[in-house]
Each structure stands twice: as structure tokens, then as C-alpha cells.
Design a protein around this motif. Structure first.
Motif, short mmCIF file in Angstrom:
data_model
loop_
_atom_site.label_atom_id
_atom_site.label_comp_id
_atom_site.label_asym_id
_atom_site.label_seq_id
_atom_site.Cartn_x
_atom_site.Cartn_y
_atom_site.Cartn_z
N LEU A 93 0.83 -1.21 0.00
CA LEU A 93 0.00 0.00 0.00
C LEU A 93 0.87 1.25 0.00
N ASN A 94 2.00 1.21 0.69
CA ASN A 94 2.92 2.36 0.67
C ASN A 94 3.53 2.56 -0.71
N HIS A 95 3.62 1.48 -1.48
CA HIS A 95 4.16 1.55 -2.85
C HIS A 95 3.04 1.33 -3.87
N ARG A 96 1.86 1.78 -3.53
CA ARG A 96 0.69 1.55 -4.40
C ARG A 96 0.93 2.07 -5.81
N GLY A 188 -20.10 8.49 -9.52
CA GLY A 188 -19.02 9.35 -9.05
C GLY A 188 -18.53 8.97 -7.67
N PRO A 189 -17.53 9.71 -7.19
CA PRO A 189 -16.97 9.43 -5.87
C PRO A 189 -17.89 9.90 -4.76
N VAL A 190 -17.94 9.14 -3.69
CA VAL A 190 -18.69 9.52 -2.49
C VAL A 190 -17.80 9.26 -1.29
N PHE A 191 -18.21 9.82 -0.14
CA PHE A 191 -17.32 9.84 1.02
C PHE A 191 -18.09 9.48 2.28
N ARG A 192 -17.50 8.62 3.10
CA ARG A 192 -18.10 8.24 4.37
C ARG A 192 -17.05 8.35 5.48
N ALA A 193 -17.34 9.17 6.47
CA ALA A 193 -16.42 9.33 7.60
C ALA A 193 -16.70 8.28 8.66
N GLU A 194 -16.86 7.06 8.22
CA GLU A 194 -17.18 5.94 9.10
C GLU A 194 -15.89 5.38 9.68
N LYS A 195 -15.89 5.13 10.98
CA LYS A 195 -14.69 4.65 11.65
C LYS A 195 -14.59 3.13 11.55
N HIS A 201 -14.86 -1.78 3.77
CA HIS A 201 -15.08 -0.34 3.94
C HIS A 201 -13.92 0.49 3.40
N LEU A 202 -14.28 1.58 2.73
CA LEU A 202 -13.35 2.60 2.29
C LEU A 202 -13.89 3.96 2.71
N THR A 203 -13.00 4.94 2.85
CA THR A 203 -13.42 6.30 3.18
C THR A 203 -13.90 7.03 1.94
N GLU A 204 -13.26 6.77 0.83
CA GLU A 204 -13.65 7.33 -0.47
C GLU A 204 -13.87 6.17 -1.43
N PHE A 205 -15.03 6.17 -2.08
CA PHE A 205 -15.31 5.08 -3.01
C PHE A 205 -16.25 5.61 -4.10
N TRP A 206 -16.57 4.75 -5.06
CA TRP A 206 -17.39 5.17 -6.20
C TRP A 206 -18.75 4.47 -6.16
N MET A 207 -19.79 5.28 -6.39
CA MET A 207 -21.14 4.74 -6.40
C MET A 207 -21.86 5.10 -7.69
N ILE A 404 -9.66 -0.46 -5.85
CA ILE A 404 -9.62 0.95 -6.21
C ILE A 404 -8.16 1.34 -6.38
N PRO A 405 -7.81 2.15 -7.37
CA PRO A 405 -6.39 2.40 -7.63
C PRO A 405 -5.63 2.93 -6.42
N PHE A 406 -6.18 3.93 -5.74
CA PHE A 406 -5.50 4.51 -4.58
C PHE A 406 -6.46 4.54 -3.40
N PRO A 407 -6.47 3.48 -2.58
CA PRO A 407 -7.45 3.39 -1.49
C PRO A 407 -7.26 4.46 -0.44
N ARG A 408 -8.39 5.02 -0.01
CA ARG A 408 -8.42 5.95 1.11
C ARG A 408 -9.20 5.28 2.23
N MET A 409 -8.52 5.07 3.35
CA MET A 409 -9.13 4.41 4.49
C MET A 409 -8.89 5.24 5.72
N ILE A 410 -9.46 4.82 6.84
CA ILE A 410 -9.37 5.60 8.06
C ILE A 410 -7.92 5.89 8.44
N ASN A 411 -7.00 5.00 8.08
CA ASN A 411 -5.59 5.17 8.46
C ASN A 411 -4.67 5.32 7.26
N ARG A 412 -5.21 5.67 6.10
CA ARG A 412 -4.35 5.77 4.90
C ARG A 412 -4.77 6.91 3.99
N LEU A 413 -3.82 7.82 3.75
CA LEU A 413 -4.02 8.93 2.82
C LEU A 413 -2.92 8.99 1.77
N ASP A 414 -1.91 8.15 1.88
CA ASP A 414 -0.77 8.13 0.94
C ASP A 414 -0.70 6.78 0.23
#
Length: 415
Positions: A93-96, A188-195, A201-207, A404-414
Motif C-alpha cells: 500500500l505504501n508503494h501503491r 461518481g466518488p462519495v465519502f463516508r467518515a465511518e470509523k 469499507h473505504l473512506t472514499e469510493f465510487w457509487m 480501487i487504484p489509490f485506497p483511502r481508508m481511516i488510516n491511509r491517505l498516501d
């Protein structure tokens, strides 16, 4: 790009990737000029090259190779950080940005793209038009507890400043467009601030959301079933190579030509209790419950008529039992669980106002939505699918982050 290279005496084997697929390029010292052989010896993993040669059929396999006659190194890559040894998920994931080049990731993203294309194809054939819903919204379509709040629009309250949120669904907006066009969808992309840190689960995903006029909740399920069958048929037609890379057993996908199963929430609860689940009559289905339930069937499963109190305010109550909503979740087999949620919408103005009050939602942000029931209201329904969940099931992938090409999760933004 050379994604792998090995040399055996006077022959070099280059596994090359050109974006459309993979091929083995064979460089024989006896068949090429000295400089070409020297260049082949300099090639490293993920070097970019220009290769010219003669296409030949593999002597034993149903595949083709390239007998190299010329090779030019465009860029000799440094030592590639992702080696052939096993790497942990955090490392990958760090080298996504580099891991996307791997054959498995290449295959997943191409199946994802095929699902998108098949969705557009189905809706185009059935007279839907795409409507782009906004990403920035003044309210939620359900509740604000899982929304990302923005300060940008706050300003001075007396000057009209207010809170804004990143969208969790385009549904309410395409409902408005439905009254203009009859059949609409957005994607399009949608966002859930779910812990949540689960594999689903993803923080940013497509619906993809679709709405259609004069379609009840049963017709709504019919559209979903036809769409999913169209998508699977398209992937099986065009992406066998990708599925083989993923070692996906396609028998469960082929089984989806059969009618999908439809059961009520009450029946699902009874089945689950018989299988040992502690689910209660008015509970939503948890991930474990969905997994348990879907393993009983070899095709997708609609679970209908959930308790109204655990579903969104806009879902129409069942006239025969107002404690139930005319809704359905579509659960994928093999333990993958929910991939689509849909319902018949409340078309009656007074009932929608009552539901807003029951849910203790502020009326002002929904006045425009109530307008849709003031001016030419009609029976209508809609649904939304999660692209990543659908991709995970079709590809046979266990964790949604791979889809998803670049996953965004509760603990990942990079990266």
C-alpha cells in the motif's frame, strides 16, 4: 516495460507489458547483433524498452511470443523496490503507485473498467441519461454522523454562511433530474467518515445511483437484476484473460444466468437464527450475517422489506405493514454480502414531511426535495451500487482496498 527478466546462458527472457497485456520477448545471442545482446543484458526490472521482433506461437502453450530482432532501452530502471519475494500489505500500500503495475492489479483495474463500461452500456440501451450530482452538499441524504464537514462555506451566519459536507450519495439530486428525464443515473466518488476498518469499507469510493419514474420496488429489483446480469455477461465475454490472472473460479459468475433469489428480511432473520446467529427481528444484517446467508445460495440474493425504522427516511412504507419499508438489498454470493441498496421512494408530500419529523431531520435543507412532491409527484424508485464491492465479488478479491487504484481508508491517505 519489462516487468520481469531472466537469462539462461545465451538466451534472455523478457516478460514485457505494453498496457494492453503481457508477452514474453526472447532474445537469442545467436539471432541478434552484439549491441542488441548487450542491451538485453543491461535491462532491469521495470525498465522501459522499444522491442522489435517476429511473433511466433509458443511450442507447447496456447500463447504467442516475440522473437526479438532489435531492442532499445528507453530508460534503465533503478533497483525496483517491489521484488519477487513476498511483501506485506502495508508495504504494498505504501508503494501503491508501483504495485498498480503488478499483473493482479492490472487485471483488477481492467475488470473494474469493464464493469463501468457495461453499466454505461446497459443504461444507454435502456434510455437512461447520466446526470452529474454535486460533490459538495448542504445536508445528508440519510444522516450527518458519517459525513466530512467543510468550513469553506461557513462565513458569517447573517451573510448566509452554513455548513457543507462531502457527499455520501447523489441520490436526492438525481431524483430531481428524474422528474425531467424519467430515467437517470449518476456515477461518481462519495465519502463516508465511518470509523470502520473492515475488509468491506473505504473512506472514499465510487457509487452508481439510478432513479426511474413509474417503477415500483419490485420493478426496481428487476432493473438491478438485469443490470448485474448484463455486467457479468460483459466481463465473461471480454475479460477472461484478466480473470485467469486472478485465478478466479468463474463458475459462480456463470451461475448468475439463473433468477436471483428474493426473500423478506423476516425470512432472512429466521434463517440466520436457525444457523445460530443472535440477530433480532428488527436488526439490520451485519457483515457476518450477510456472509452466512449468502453462502446458502449460488446466485445473488435480494433481502426485501427491512424494518422501516432502520432504513432511510425517504423509503416508502409497505402499505400492508407500515413497519416495513419497500426496499431491498442485493447480496452477492460466496460470502461477499451487500453490493446494492434500493427502495421505492415516498411520493406523497405529507408522508415525507411526517418522516422528516420522525427522523428529527431539519426541514429547511430538504425544502427543495419536498418541492419534488409538490409539483408533479409520481411513483418512483431507485438504487445504488458500490463499484468497489461489485468489483471485489466479480474478481474474487477478499479486501476492497485492492479494487480501487489509490485506497483511502481511516488510516491511509498516501500515496
Amino acid at each position: 516495460w519489462v516487468y520481469n527478466v531472466r537469462s539462461s546462458g545465451k538466451i534472455a527472457f523478457l516478460q514485457v507489458r505494453d498496457g494492453t497485456g503481457f508477452c514474453q520477448a526472447i532474445v537469442s545471442q545467436q539471432e541478434v547483433p552484439g549491441p542488441v545482446w548487450e542491451a538485453a543484458q543491461q535491462v532491469t526490472m521495470e525498465s522501459s524498452v522499444q522491442v522489435t521482433g517476429i511473433v511466433s506461437k509458443h511450442p507447447k502453450k496456447e500463447e504467442y511470443e516475440l522473437q526479438v530482432r532489435d531492442l532499445v532501452i528507453v530508460h534503465r530502471a533503478e533497483e525496483y523496490p517491489i521484488s519477487k519475494k513476498e511483501h506485506g500489505p502495508d508495504f504494498l500500500l505504501n508503494h501503491r503507485h508501483l504495485w498498480l503495475r503488478s499483473p493482479s492489479q492490472w487485471a483488477i483495474q481492467r475488470v473494474r473498467n469493464a464493469i463501468i463500461n457495461a453499466t454505461y452500456e446497459y443504461f444507454g440501451q435502456n434510455h437512461y441519461i447520466k446526470i452529474d450530482a454535486p460533490i459538495l452538499t448542504p445536508t445528508s441524504c440519510e444522516d450527518t454522523t458519517e459525513l466530512f464537514e467543510l468550513d469553506y462555506f461557513s462565513g458569517e451566519v447573517e451573510a448566509g454562511g452554513r455548513k457543507a459536507y462531502l457527499t455520501q450519495s447523489g441520490q436526492l439530486y438525481i431524483e430531481a433530474a428524474m422528474f425531467s428525464h424519467g430515467r437517470v443515473f449518476d456515477f461518481g466518488p462519495v465519502f463516508r467518515a465511518e470509523k470502520s476498518k473492515t475488509r468491506r469499507h473505504l473512506t472514499e469510493f465510487w457509487m452508481m445511483d439510478a432513479e426511474h419514474a413509474f417503477v415500483d420496488y419490485v420493478g426496481n429489483m428487476d432493473v438491478q437484476e438485469a443490470l448485474v446480469k448484463h455486467i457479468i455477461h460483459s466481463v465473461l465475454d471480454h475479460n477472461q484473460y484478466e480473470l485467469s490472472i486472478l485465478e478466479r473460479n468463474i463458475a459462480p459468475l456463470e451461475a448468475c444466468v439463473k433468477p436471483f433469489v428474493r426473500i423478506t428480511h423476516a425470512d432472512a432473520v429466521a434463517q440466520l437464527q436457525n444457523m445460530g446467529s443472535d440477530i433480532k427481528a428488527d436488526d439490520d444484517l451485519g457483515a457476518d450475517d450477510e456472509t452466512l446467508l449468502t453462502k446458502q445460495y449460488d446466485v445473488p440474493l435480494f433481502v426485501m422489506k427491512y424494518p422501516a425504522k432502520i432504513k432511510a427516511f425517504y423509503m416508502k412504507p409497505d402499505p400492508d405493514d407500515p413497519t416495513r419499508a419497500l426496499c431491498a438489498d442485493l447480496l452477492a454470493p460466496e460470502g461477499y454480502g451487500e453490493i446494492i441498496g434500493g427502495s421505492e421512494r415516498i411520493a406523497d408530500y405529507d408522508l415525507l414531511v411526517k418522516r422528516l419529523e420522525e427522523y428529527k431531520l431539519p426541514r429547511a435543507p430538504f425544502e427543495w426535495y419536498l418541492d419534488l412532491r409538490r409539483y408533479g409527484s409520481v411513483p418512483h424508485s431507485g438504487f445504488g451500487y458500490g463499484l468497489e464491492r461489485l468489483t471485489a465479488w466479480i474478481c474474487g478479491i477478499q479486501h476492497i482496498r485492492e479494487t480501487i487504484p489509490f485506497p483511502r481508508m481511516i488510516n491511509r491517505l498516501d500515496p
